[in-house]
Design an enzyme around this catalytic site. Structure first.
Site, PDB file in Angstrom:
ATOM      1  CB  SER A 166      -7.564  -5.962   8.609  1.00  0.00           C
ATOM      2  OG  SER A 166      -7.569  -6.664   7.396  1.00  0.00           O
ATOM      3  NE  ARG A 219      -1.739  -2.031   3.099  1.00  0.00           N
ATOM      4  CZ  ARG A 219      -1.987  -2.650   4.239  1.00  0.00           C
ATOM      5  NH1 ARG A 219      -3.134  -2.474   4.837  1.00  0.00           N
ATOM      6  NH2 ARG A 219      -1.089  -3.428   4.775  1.00  0.00           N
TER       7      ARG A 219
HETATM    8  P1  ADP Z   1      -0.736  -9.716   7.443  1.00  0.00           P
HETATM    9  O1  ADP Z   1      -1.131  -9.740   8.875  1.00  0.00           O
HETATM   10  O2  ADP Z   1      -0.014 -10.950   6.993  1.00  0.00           O
HETATM   11  O3  ADP Z   1      -0.078  -8.450   6.962  1.00  0.00           O
HETATM   12  P2  ADP Z   1      -3.175  -8.809   6.167  1.00  0.00           P
HETATM   13  O4  ADP Z   1      -4.448  -9.558   6.113  1.00  0.00           O
HETATM   14  O5  ADP Z   1      -3.151  -7.544   6.945  1.00  0.00           O
HETATM   15  O6  ADP Z   1      -2.129  -9.862   6.676  1.00  0.00           O
HETATM   16  O7  ADP Z   1      -2.672  -8.514   4.699  1.00  0.00           O
HETATM   17  C1  ADP Z   1      -2.363  -9.506   3.785  1.00  0.00           C
HETATM   18  C2  ADP Z   1      -1.675  -8.884   2.590  1.00  0.00           C
HETATM   19  O8  ADP Z   1      -2.586  -8.030   1.926  1.00  0.00           O
HETATM   20  C3  ADP Z   1      -0.462  -8.016   2.950  1.00  0.00           C
HETATM   21  O9  ADP Z   1       0.541  -8.204   1.959  1.00  0.00           O
HETATM   22  C4  ADP Z   1      -1.022  -6.617   2.908  1.00  0.00           C
HETATM   23  O10 ADP Z   1      -0.023  -5.672   2.613  1.00  0.00           O
HETATM   24  C5  ADP Z   1      -2.014  -6.750   1.781  1.00  0.00           C
HETATM   25  N1  ADP Z   1      -3.071  -5.741   1.855  1.00  0.00           N
HETATM   26  C6  ADP Z   1      -3.871  -5.455   2.903  1.00  0.00           C
HETATM   27  N2  ADP Z   1      -4.715  -4.438   2.617  1.00  0.00           N
HETATM   28  C7  ADP Z   1      -4.438  -4.077   1.322  1.00  0.00           C
HETATM   29  C8  ADP Z   1      -4.938  -3.065   0.434  1.00  0.00           C
HETATM   30  N3  ADP Z   1      -5.878  -2.199   0.815  1.00  0.00           N
HETATM   31  N4  ADP Z   1      -4.404  -2.990  -0.805  1.00  0.00           N
HETATM   32  C9  ADP Z   1      -3.416  -3.833  -1.170  1.00  0.00           C
HETATM   33  N5  ADP Z   1      -2.895  -4.811  -0.391  1.00  0.00           N
HETATM   34  C10 ADP Z   1      -3.386  -4.913   0.840  1.00  0.00           C
END
Ligand code: ADP
Length: 183
Positions: A140, A102
């Protein structure tokens, strides 16, 4: 150099694993998955059970939500895993781990994780996809913060997630404190 014969490399690198906490899944995640399906035949959404000590949604709840959202998309497989991603990947035919970026602030952590995973399993590559302009601010974590304070998150997460967040945050404050959500 790869041979050009048609179809020769059909099965190489066609499955991607998208690992994450998905606590909860957002349209930012879904956008990455939809774009990945243009490149890969199959995307395995791998929900990490132990990525956070105290997730808002249990692994089972996250699994059920994501399964429901992708119930009509046969080339998306939804699963959960415990422990190291490389150990989970070894049980599949995937050679690529998919991650989203992001902002530059994501980069350092992702770079370290990708390098560590590559050192644990030299066959695993990490593919980064840039967030889309509509979801660069969606995480999230912020979704949970806003929903907890009663703000609207419609349009940023699927309707099912909106409903589940409302259910969670309807719990009395005392109960929320007891199970650690308000810390
Ligand atoms: P983690 O706890 O492993 O970071 P997340 O569920 O927060 O898991 O995120 C999983 C992946 O999705 C990560 O690589 C994160 O950067 C990506 N991600 C989360 N939100 C977005 C978004 N709005 N746009 C693009 N990628 C995202």
């Amino acid at each position: 150099m790869a041979k050009e014969k048609k179809g020769e490399y059909r099965d190489v690198g066609k499955i991607a694993i998208y690992p994450g906490s998905f606590d909860p899944i957002t349209y930012g995640h879904i956008d990455i998955i939809e774009r990945a399906l243009e490149i890969f035949d199959k995307v395995i959404i791998a929900i990490a059970e132990n990525a956070e000590k105290r997730p808002l949604f249990s692994a089972e709840e996250r699994l059920q939500m994501v399964k429901t959202i992708f119930k009509d998309t046969p080339n998306v497989i939804v699963d959960s895993f415990k422990g190291l991603l490389v150990d989970y990947v070894a049980k599949t035919n995937a050679k690529v781990s998919l991650r989203g970026l992001r902002a530059t602030s994501d980069f350092e952590y992702e770079f370290h994780m990708a390098s560590m995973n590559r050192s644990l399993n030299t066959h695993l590559d990490t593919l980064f996809m840039m967030t889309s302009k509509d979801y660069f601010f969606v995480s999230s974590r912020t979704i949970k913060e806003v929903a907890r304070l009663g703000g609207g998150v419609e349009g940023l997460v699927p309707d099912l997630v909106v409903r589940r967040l409302k259910e969670k945050f309807k719990l009395p404050v005392a109960k929320r404190k007891q199970i650690g959500w308000d810390d």
